[in-house]
Design a protein around this motif. Structure first.
Motif, mmCIF file in Angstrom:
data_model
loop_
_atom_site.group_PDB
_atom_site.id
_atom_site.type_symbol
_atom_site.label_atom_id
_atom_site.label_comp_id
_atom_site.label_asym_id
_atom_site.label_seq_id
_atom_site.Cartn_x
_atom_site.Cartn_y
_atom_site.Cartn_z
ATOM 1 N N GLU A 244 0.725 -1.263 -0.146
ATOM 2 C CA GLU A 244 -0.051 0.147 -0.030
ATOM 3 C C GLU A 244 1.003 1.338 0.022
ATOM 4 O OE1 GLU A 244 -3.598 2.079 2.513
ATOM 5 O OE2 GLU A 244 -2.849 0.349 2.996
ATOM 6 N N ALA A 245 1.920 1.190 0.625
ATOM 7 C CA ALA A 245 3.038 2.408 0.619
ATOM 8 C C ALA A 245 3.641 2.830 -0.544
ATOM 9 C CB ALA A 245 4.079 2.154 1.811
ATOM 10 N N GLU A 246 3.865 1.616 -1.317
ATOM 11 C CA GLU A 246 4.354 1.784 -2.814
ATOM 12 C C GLU A 246 3.295 2.640 -3.551
ATOM 13 O OE1 GLU A 246 5.917 -0.825 -6.720
ATOM 14 O OE2 GLU A 246 5.478 -1.783 -4.627
ATOM 15 N N ALA A 247 1.975 2.019 -3.558
ATOM 16 C CA ALA A 247 0.953 2.562 -4.279
ATOM 17 C C ALA A 247 0.710 4.034 -3.869
ATOM 18 C CB ALA A 247 -0.498 1.889 -3.956
ATOM 19 N N ARG A 248 0.953 4.352 -2.471
ATOM 20 C CA ARG A 248 0.488 5.692 -2.063
ATOM 21 C C ARG A 248 1.611 6.597 -2.518
ATOM 22 N NH1 ARG A 248 -0.427 4.308 2.865
ATOM 23 N NH2 ARG A 248 1.988 4.797 3.659
ATOM 24 N N ASP A 249 2.880 6.095 -2.328
ATOM 25 C CA ASP A 249 3.978 7.086 -2.808
ATOM 26 C C ASP A 249 3.854 7.324 -4.484
ATOM 27 O OD1 ASP A 249 5.078 7.131 -0.382
ATOM 28 O OD2 ASP A 249 6.531 5.570 -0.669
ATOM 29 N N PHE A 250 3.470 6.361 -5.264
ATOM 30 C CA PHE A 250 3.281 6.587 -6.586
ATOM 31 C C PHE A 250 2.077 7.547 -6.796
ATOM 32 C CE2 PHE A 250 0.941 5.653 -10.442
ATOM 33 C CZ PHE A 250 1.966 5.502 -11.607
ATOM 34 N N LYS A 251 1.241 7.445 -6.154
ATOM 35 C CA LYS A 251 -0.053 8.165 -6.336
ATOM 36 C C LYS A 251 0.127 9.967 -6.274
ATOM 37 C CE LYS A 251 -4.585 9.106 -4.873
ATOM 38 N NZ LYS A 251 -4.747 10.535 -4.440
ATOM 39 N N SER A 252 0.969 10.040 -5.021
ATOM 40 C CA SER A 252 1.490 11.561 -4.842
ATOM 41 C C SER A 252 2.248 11.984 -5.821
ATOM 42 C CB SER A 252 2.000 11.279 -3.232
ATOM 43 O OG SER A 252 3.387 10.728 -3.275
ATOM 44 N N ASP A 253 3.062 11.516 -6.615
ATOM 45 C CA ASP A 253 3.722 11.805 -7.644
ATOM 46 C C ASP A 253 3.230 11.393 -8.945
ATOM 47 O OD1 ASP A 253 5.900 13.064 -8.615
ATOM 48 O OD2 ASP A 253 7.355 11.672 -8.622
ATOM 49 N N SER A 254 2.113 11.475 -9.447
ATOM 50 C CA SER A 254 1.792 10.999 -10.626
ATOM 51 C C SER A 254 0.460 11.864 -10.970
ATOM 52 C CB SER A 254 1.131 9.564 -10.385
ATOM 53 O OG SER A 254 -0.198 9.444 -9.670
#
Length: 264
Positions: A244-254
């Protein structure tokens, strides 16, 4: 001793779309009540009920595994009101308003795109029954699916089937064009989280979004064919996140500011 299973989805018998339902399918083992997958268990003699051989009109049929991207051509028929509400070979109740179909050997819950070769119209259906058992016909469409490709009045049509994916209990994965171009492959998802980046009432919009963002920063897209409030919804997921952390970090910079994280 053969176990008798009543099948709704046998083939349309005449050009108007009427069917020869009521034919008994004989299997060597009793059928299960629920079907989650259509596969065999490795290293075991167990065979999933939907993949067991069966006999109709004295002919033996052997359900066969298929891969995404495989195509088949032949004649389609359809079945409708006379069989609405009756049990199918998979154990489901036939709903003539659902986008489903019968096939003699495709695994249950295989998702296929059916294209009418006479007019170019297509529809996506899920296999949940066995048939048709008349002549050389290869698929028996539900009433709604037959209407979608404009073949109801004629009764039969020349069609092409393309395997898109395999459904779980409530949703199904549809392969991306990149996956189809790379050749036949099984639909396998090893990730745990995804971002839902789009939701559409028509598959065309979902396919455009899927193609646009497939392999975006190394993640792949899948289309989830679901139902919400009795309406068909095509959800586009960007998949491949291991946490979930990987998905959240990706979303914040997408560019997907309205996307949200979902568990796969």
């Amino acid at each position: 001793m053969y176990i008798k299973i009543i099948s709704v989805a046998l083939s349309a018998a005449i050009i108007t779309g009427c069917s020869t339902r009521g034919v008994k399918i004989h299997s060597t083992r009793p059928a299960a009540k629920h079907y989650e997958t259509a596969s065999t268990t490795k290293g075991s003699s167990y065979v999933h009920p939907t993949m067991r051989p069966y006999t109709v009109f004295g002919k033996r049929y052997y359900p066969t595994k298929v891969r995404v991207g495989e195509k088949f051509t032949g004649i389609s028929s359809w079945y409708g009101p006379d069989f609405d509400g009756k049990a199918t070979s998979s154990g489901e109740i036939y709903d003539m308003h659902a986008l489903t179909a019968a096939h003699k050997t495709l695994p249950m819950n295989t998702v296929v795109k059916v294209t009418n070769l006479d007019n170019g119209k297509n529809v996506v259906v899920r296999i949940n029954d066995r048939g048709p058992f008349v002549g050389t016909r290869i698929i028996d469409l539900s009433n709604r699916a037959a209407h979608a490709i404009d073949m109801v009045d004629k009764g039969t049509a020349r069609v092409r089937l393309e395997v898109l994916g395999f459904e779980g209990k409530k949703s199904k994965n549809i392969a991306s064009k990149k996956e189809l171009r790379s050749g036949p492959q099984e639909m396998v998802s090893g990730s745990t989280y995804a971002l839902q980046i789009g939701s559409f009432s028509k598959i065309e919009g979902a396919l455009i979004t899927q193609a646009k963002y497939d392999n975006f920063r190394g993640y792949h897209t899948v289309i989830k064919d679901t139902e919400y409030n009795n309406k068909r919804i095509f959800r586009v997921w960007l998949s491949g996140f291991k946490s979930e952390a990987e998905a959240r970090d990706f979303k914040s910079d997408s560019p997907f500011d309205k996307a949200f994280i979902v568990g796969e």
